[in-house]
Motif scaffolding. Structure first.
Motif, mmCIF file in Angstrom:
data_model
loop_
_atom_site.group_PDB
_atom_site.id
_atom_site.type_symbol
_atom_site.label_atom_id
_atom_site.label_comp_id
_atom_site.label_asym_id
_atom_site.label_seq_id
_atom_site.Cartn_x
_atom_site.Cartn_y
_atom_site.Cartn_z
ATOM 1 N N ARG A 132 0.834 -1.191 0.000
ATOM 2 C CA ARG A 132 0.000 0.000 0.000
ATOM 3 C C ARG A 132 0.868 1.240 0.000
ATOM 4 N N VAL A 133 0.422 2.276 -0.689
ATOM 5 C CA VAL A 133 1.168 3.539 -0.705
ATOM 6 C C VAL A 133 1.092 4.165 0.675
ATOM 7 N N VAL A 134 2.264 4.499 1.218
ATOM 8 C CA VAL A 134 2.315 5.129 2.533
ATOM 9 C C VAL A 134 2.711 6.597 2.409
ATOM 10 N N ALA A 135 3.447 6.928 1.342
ATOM 11 C CA ALA A 135 3.844 8.317 1.089
ATOM 12 C C ALA A 135 4.299 8.425 -0.367
ATOM 13 N N ALA A 136 4.195 9.634 -0.943
ATOM 14 C CA ALA A 136 4.524 9.797 -2.367
ATOM 15 C C ALA A 136 5.206 11.133 -2.616
ATOM 16 N N TYR A 137 6.144 11.120 -3.558
ATOM 17 C CA TYR A 137 6.780 12.355 -4.011
ATOM 18 C C TYR A 137 5.920 12.967 -5.115
ATOM 19 N N PRO A 138 5.969 14.283 -5.281
ATOM 20 C CA PRO A 138 5.098 14.932 -6.276
ATOM 21 C C PRO A 138 5.522 14.615 -7.709
ATOM 22 N N ASP A 139 4.582 14.793 -8.634
ATOM 23 C CA ASP A 139 4.906 14.678 -10.052
ATOM 24 C C ASP A 139 5.874 15.792 -10.437
ATOM 25 N N TYR A 140 6.601 15.585 -11.511
ATOM 26 C CA TYR A 140 7.603 16.563 -11.921
ATOM 27 C C TYR A 140 7.755 16.541 -13.435
ATOM 28 N N SER A 141 8.593 17.433 -13.952
ATOM 29 C CA SER A 141 8.879 17.484 -15.383
ATOM 30 C C SER A 141 10.327 17.109 -15.629
ATOM 31 N N ALA A 142 10.605 16.580 -16.804
ATOM 32 C CA ALA A 142 11.966 16.243 -17.216
ATOM 33 C C ALA A 142 12.434 17.293 -18.219
ATOM 34 N N TYR A 143 13.697 17.732 -18.072
ATOM 35 C CA TYR A 143 14.222 18.801 -18.917
ATOM 36 C C TYR A 143 15.584 18.446 -19.502
ATOM 37 N N LEU A 144 15.880 19.060 -20.649
ATOM 38 C CA LEU A 144 17.251 19.184 -21.103
ATOM 39 C C LEU A 144 17.745 20.515 -20.540
ATOM 40 N N ILE A 145 18.904 20.492 -19.874
ATOM 41 C CA ILE A 145 19.408 21.678 -19.172
ATOM 42 C C ILE A 145 20.796 22.027 -19.690
ATOM 43 N N SER A 146 20.997 23.319 -19.976
ATOM 44 C CA SER A 146 22.296 23.801 -20.425
ATOM 45 C C SER A 146 22.713 24.986 -19.553
ATOM 46 N N THR A 147 23.882 25.560 -19.837
ATOM 47 C CA THR A 147 24.375 26.695 -19.041
ATOM 48 C C THR A 147 24.370 28.007 -19.818
ATOM 49 N N ARG A 148 24.394 27.936 -21.154
ATOM 50 C CA ARG A 148 24.565 29.165 -21.925
ATOM 51 C C ARG A 148 23.532 29.364 -23.031
ATOM 52 N N GLU A 149 22.687 28.362 -23.266
ATOM 53 C CA GLU A 149 21.666 28.494 -24.300
ATOM 54 C C GLU A 149 20.516 27.547 -24.004
ATOM 55 N N LYS A 150 19.371 27.864 -24.577
ATOM 56 C CA LYS A 150 18.197 27.000 -24.395
ATOM 57 C C LYS A 150 18.325 25.811 -25.348
ATOM 58 N N PRO A 151 18.381 24.588 -24.828
ATOM 59 C CA PRO A 151 18.545 23.408 -25.697
ATOM 60 C C PRO A 151 17.395 23.265 -26.691
ATOM 61 N N LEU A 152 17.726 22.773 -27.871
ATOM 62 C CA LEU A 152 16.724 22.538 -28.911
ATOM 63 C C LEU A 152 16.447 21.046 -29.021
ATOM 64 N N LEU A 153 15.185 20.705 -29.241
ATOM 65 C CA LEU A 153 14.815 19.307 -29.459
ATOM 66 C C LEU A 153 14.927 19.024 -30.954
ATOM 67 N N ASP A 154 16.170 19.052 -31.413
ATOM 68 C CA ASP A 154 16.447 18.975 -32.838
ATOM 69 C C ASP A 154 17.603 18.011 -33.086
ATOM 70 N N LYS A 155 17.470 17.176 -34.101
ATOM 71 C CA LYS A 155 18.468 16.146 -34.395
ATOM 72 C C LYS A 155 19.838 16.743 -34.693
ATOM 73 N N ALA A 156 19.897 17.722 -35.559
ATOM 74 C CA ALA A 156 21.179 18.324 -35.943
ATOM 75 C C ALA A 156 21.828 19.027 -34.756
ATOM 76 N N TYR A 157 21.009 19.663 -33.931
ATOM 77 C CA TYR A 157 21.529 20.376 -32.758
ATOM 78 C C TYR A 157 22.160 19.404 -31.764
ATOM 79 N N LEU A 158 21.476 18.325 -31.475
ATOM 80 C CA LEU A 158 21.951 17.382 -30.459
ATOM 81 C C LEU A 158 23.159 16.572 -30.917
#
Length: 289
Positions: A132-158
């Motif tokens: 039985r569930v006794v405790a749960a962590y909240p839902d969250y989002s998954a990200y691509l994270i960079s330091t100097r630019e916003k990552p693109l979801l693009d084949k050539a970029y990656l």
């Protein structure tokens, strides 16, 4: 005749030489101390403590994915009055392997386990062993994270980026979700520059030290101190948080509430803005109307 005798002589010498080698090997083996032939035992990843209670034959088995949390949790549970009454020991095992999750939860070995909901459903742990569930962590989002630019979801970029992932196939934000993204974009892992880390903290260190250009992870409030929200790109918005499951083959309400209380207390001491947000389900402190 002389040629035949010479061949026979060579065969005899070769046979004697082989016999001598075998004999020397046997003699040498008899002189080896048997203790030196023993291999050291495999190091088991667990933390164990005694409750100093009377029920010495009963062990509360905990399965988790982090060593520091396993040690803190086992120590706290060993001091809980309810656990002291019901158990003689607490053993907390830590492992990231999905195979081990299936072993401990799928076979009902773990009394308390931190498990992703989809894995618990896959092994039918709730219906088979009464988890039985006794405790749960909240839902969250998954990200691509960079330091100097916003990552693109693009084949050539990656293709030209050094990417940091978690070395745990069961991690969704750090492994499963980005791998799925790469496949959807038609990217072969062999063509990507991927480095693997052992934790989300290590991923962040790799990123800020310049060892990788992008990591895949979740976002937490403390990241504001070292990273920028302008340089994160969501790859999956709704990822269900892991849950703590307690095996309730009997209606052991005292244990349920004791475990829940301990988990919430330890969560509040976490530095992480995410892992400190553990919710009781249901809350033992709230009395039903």
């Amino acid at each position: 005749m002389m040629l035949s005798g010479l061949k026979l002589s060579k065969i005899s010498i070769a046979t004697i030489a082989v016999l001598l080698i075998v004999l020397m090997w046997l003699i040498g083996n008899e002189n080896i101390d048997s203790a030196t032939a023993e291999f050291p035992p495999v190091i088991e990843q667990f933390s164990e403590c005694s409750t100093h209670g009377d029920n010495l034959s009963a062990t509360l088995v905990v399965f988790i994915n982090a060593e520091y949390l396993a040690k803190n949790l086992s120590a706290a549970l060993c001091q809980d009055p309810v656990v002291v009454k019901q158990y003689g020991q607490v053993k907390a095992v830590w492992n990231h392997s999905e195979d081990q999750v299936l072993q401990y939860v799928g076979k009902g070995i773990a009394d308390l386990a931190l498990v992703k909901e989809n894995l618990m459903e896959a092994v039918k742990g709730e219906s088979t062993y009464g988890y039985r569930v006794v405790a749960a962590y909240p839902d969250y989002s998954a990200y691509l994270i960079s330091t100097r630019e916003k990552p693109l979801l693009d084949k050539a970029y990656l293709l030209g980026k050094r990417i940091g992932l978690l070395d745990y196939p069961t991690s969704r934000s750090g492994h499963l979700i980005p791998i799925r993204l790469f496949k959807e974009l038609g990217l072969s892992l062999d063509n990507l520059q991927i480095s693997y880390a052992n934790s989300h903290t290590e991923l962040r260190n790799m990123l800020t030290s310049g060892k990788v250009d992008i990591i895949s992870s979740y976002w937490q409030d403390s990241d504001e101190n070292i990273l920028s929200r302008n340089y994160i790109t969501p790859i999956e918005q709704q990822v269900s948080g892991s849950k703590w499951y307690l095996k309730m083959e009997t209606n052991n309400i005292d244990l349920f509430c004791a475990v829940q209380r301990t988990l919430i207390h330890i969560a509040k001491e976490q530095n992480s803005s995410y892992f400190s947000r553990l919710s009781p389900e249901p809350d033992c402190q709230v009395q039903p109307q």
